[in-house]
Scaffold this motif. Structure first.
Motif, PDB file in Angstrom:
ATOM      1  N   MET A  19      52.014  43.086  53.476  1.00  0.00           N
ATOM      2  CA  MET A  19      52.151  44.537  53.556  1.00  0.00           C
ATOM      3  C   MET A  19      51.066  45.317  52.817  1.00  0.00           C
ATOM      4  O   MET A  19      51.095  46.547  52.803  1.00  0.00           O
ATOM      5  N   GLY A  20      50.151  44.627  52.182  1.00  0.00           N
ATOM      6  CA  GLY A  20      49.121  45.339  51.439  1.00  0.00           C
ATOM      7  C   GLY A  20      48.215  44.388  50.693  1.00  0.00           C
ATOM      8  O   GLY A  20      48.179  43.192  50.967  1.00  0.00           O
ATOM      9  N   SER A  21      47.481  44.896  49.725  1.00  0.00           N
ATOM     10  CA  SER A  21      46.540  44.060  48.983  1.00  0.00           C
ATOM     11  C   SER A  21      47.288  43.160  48.010  1.00  0.00           C
ATOM     12  O   SER A  21      48.370  43.495  47.520  1.00  0.00           O
ATOM     13  N   THR A  22      46.686  42.010  47.721  1.00  0.00           N
ATOM     14  CA  THR A  22      47.309  41.096  46.761  1.00  0.00           C
ATOM     15  C   THR A  22      47.403  41.741  45.379  1.00  0.00           C
ATOM     16  O   THR A  22      48.382  41.547  44.663  1.00  0.00           O
ATOM     17  N   GLU A  23      46.393  42.504  45.023  1.00  0.00           N
ATOM     18  CA  GLU A  23      46.377  43.069  43.676  1.00  0.00           C
ATOM     19  C   GLU A  23      47.434  44.150  43.493  1.00  0.00           C
ATOM     20  O   GLU A  23      47.970  44.328  42.403  1.00  0.00           O
ATOM     21  N   ASN A  24      47.760  44.885  44.546  1.00  0.00           N
ATOM     22  CA  ASN A  24      48.823  45.884  44.457  1.00  0.00           C
ATOM     23  C   ASN A  24      50.209  45.243  44.553  1.00  0.00           C
ATOM     24  O   ASN A  24      51.182  45.777  44.028  1.00  0.00           O
ATOM     25  N   THR A  25      50.286  44.090  45.231  1.00  0.00           N
ATOM     26  CA  THR A  25      51.569  43.410  45.391  1.00  0.00           C
ATOM     27  C   THR A  25      51.956  42.679  44.118  1.00  0.00           C
ATOM     28  O   THR A  25      53.041  42.873  43.565  1.00  0.00           O
ATOM     29  N   LEU A  26      51.073  41.821  43.638  1.00  0.00           N
ATOM     30  CA  LEU A  26      51.247  41.102  42.376  1.00  0.00           C
ATOM     31  C   LEU A  26      49.864  40.611  41.961  1.00  0.00           C
ATOM     32  O   LEU A  26      49.336  39.667  42.549  1.00  0.00           O
ATOM     33  N   ALA A  27      49.287  41.269  40.981  1.00  0.00           N
ATOM     34  CA  ALA A  27      47.880  41.035  40.632  1.00  0.00           C
ATOM     35  C   ALA A  27      47.608  39.582  40.283  1.00  0.00           C
ATOM     36  O   ALA A  27      48.335  38.981  39.480  1.00  0.00           O
ATOM     37  N   LEU A  28      46.549  39.028  40.878  1.00  0.00           N
ATOM     38  CA  LEU A  28      46.138  37.647  40.626  1.00  0.00           C
ATOM     39  C   LEU A  28      44.938  37.549  39.685  1.00  0.00           C
ATOM     40  O   LEU A  28      44.722  36.502  39.069  1.00  0.00           O
ATOM     41  N   GLU A  29      44.146  38.577  39.609  1.00  0.00           N
ATOM     42  CA  GLU A  29      42.949  38.525  38.772  1.00  0.00           C
ATOM     43  C   GLU A  29      43.303  38.557  37.284  1.00  0.00           C
ATOM     44  O   GLU A  29      44.291  39.192  36.897  1.00  0.00           O
ATOM     45  N   PRO A  30      42.501  37.862  36.438  1.00  0.00           N
ATOM     46  CA  PRO A  30      41.320  37.056  36.779  1.00  0.00           C
ATOM     47  C   PRO A  30      41.742  35.712  37.384  1.00  0.00           C
ATOM     48  O   PRO A  30      42.272  34.842  36.675  1.00  0.00           O
TER      49      PRO A  30
END
Length: 284
Positions: free
Chosen positions: A194-205
């Motif tokens: 439904m959207g970006s990975t970072e807005n869904t649950l941030a993976l970075e770094p």
């Protein structure tokens, strides 16, 4: 010495040509399959297909003649919603008839809408419920280590799949047991349902997380076949390896690239024709 360098460069160039042609042909099949079946996940399949093309064209030790060999390389597409990419590559490499693709996702068909292993040559594991591919691949490689059986295991995951706790439990275990023939390739297109990975649950770094779990980490352009091949050739040092393959969702079709819309929308007839026209005129 110069002669050997020239021979190696020639072999590498030939391998890149073979895998590039395989990826291009697979993209055509992916578009046709999702259009005909009015099925989802065309963008996900287009982002991962180059990884599959490199593995199945000449790198992984797996082909229609050795699929029952205990020491074959195992390739698991854990992001099972991108099944059309795997089905297309396997068919083009003659694991099963092309006619199966034409019946994709219809009642009674051999190939369903998520990766299915039952009676499908070359498919190691039914996937689709995310987070299962790495635990399974870990078990295969741990068993091989204990019984001194050759062969690598490649697990191809989505970046959204790294939201799952089983991914990180497996990462801990793989490092603990020194499974240096286990490779994870993360299709890092930065978009989940439904959207970006970072807005869904941030993976970075993101790379630092894998390193903190004790893995070798290599970051590449996931559409560059030579970079992918180089990543698989780097000598390991007693640790499992994570290849972060930076990709574009919908790669190769300009109106699909980096668009979350194409996680679920099937190509219309006009979309299909426009996409096929692009593939016929562009070098990927």
């Amino acid at each position: 010495m110069c002669h050997n360098v020239s021979v190696n460069e020639s072999k590498r160039s030939n391998s890149a040509n073979i895998s590039s042609e395989l990826a291009k042909s697979a993209r055509i099949e992916i578009l046709q399959m999702t259009h005909d079946a009015k099925a989802s996940h065309v963008g996900s399949a287009l982002s991962v297909v180059d990884i599959l093309a490199v593995l199945y064209s000449d790198f992984a030790n797996i082909n229609p003649l050795n699929i029952d060999s205990v020491d074959r390389d195992v390739v698991i597409l854990s992001k099972g919603h991108a099944c059309t990419a795997l089905y297309a590559v396997l068919s083009l490499r003659e694991f099963f008839p092309n006619e199966w693709l034409r019946r994709y996702c219809t009642n009674g068909a051999e190939l369903s809408g998520h990766v299915t292993s039952a009676y499908v040559p070359g498919v190691e594991l039914s996937t689709g419920s995310l987070g299962h591919g790495l635990p399974y691949g870990l078990g295969i490689q741990l068993s091989r280590q204990r019984y001194s059986v050759d062969g690598r295991t490649y697990v191809i995951m989505s970046d959204g799949e790294c939201d799952e706790g089983t991914t990180w439990e497996s990462a801990l275990l793989a490092n603990h047991h020194g499974l240096d023939k286990l490779f994870v390739i993360v299709d890092r297109n930065q978009i989940q349902s439904m959207g970006s990975t970072e807005n869904t649950l941030a993976l970075e770094p993101f790379d630092s997380k894998w390193r903190a779990f004790g893995w070798n980490v290599i970051e590449v352009d996931g559409h560059d076949h030579n970079q992918l091949r180089n990543a698989f050739e780097i000598p390991v040092n007693g640790k499992p390896t994570c290849v972060i393959a930076n990709t574009l969702k919908g790669k190769g079709i300009d109106f699909m690239e980096n668009q979350v819309l194409w996680h679920y929308r099937p190509p219309s007839t006009q979309d299909l024709n426009n996409a096929l026209l692009q593939l016929s005129s562009e070098s990927l």
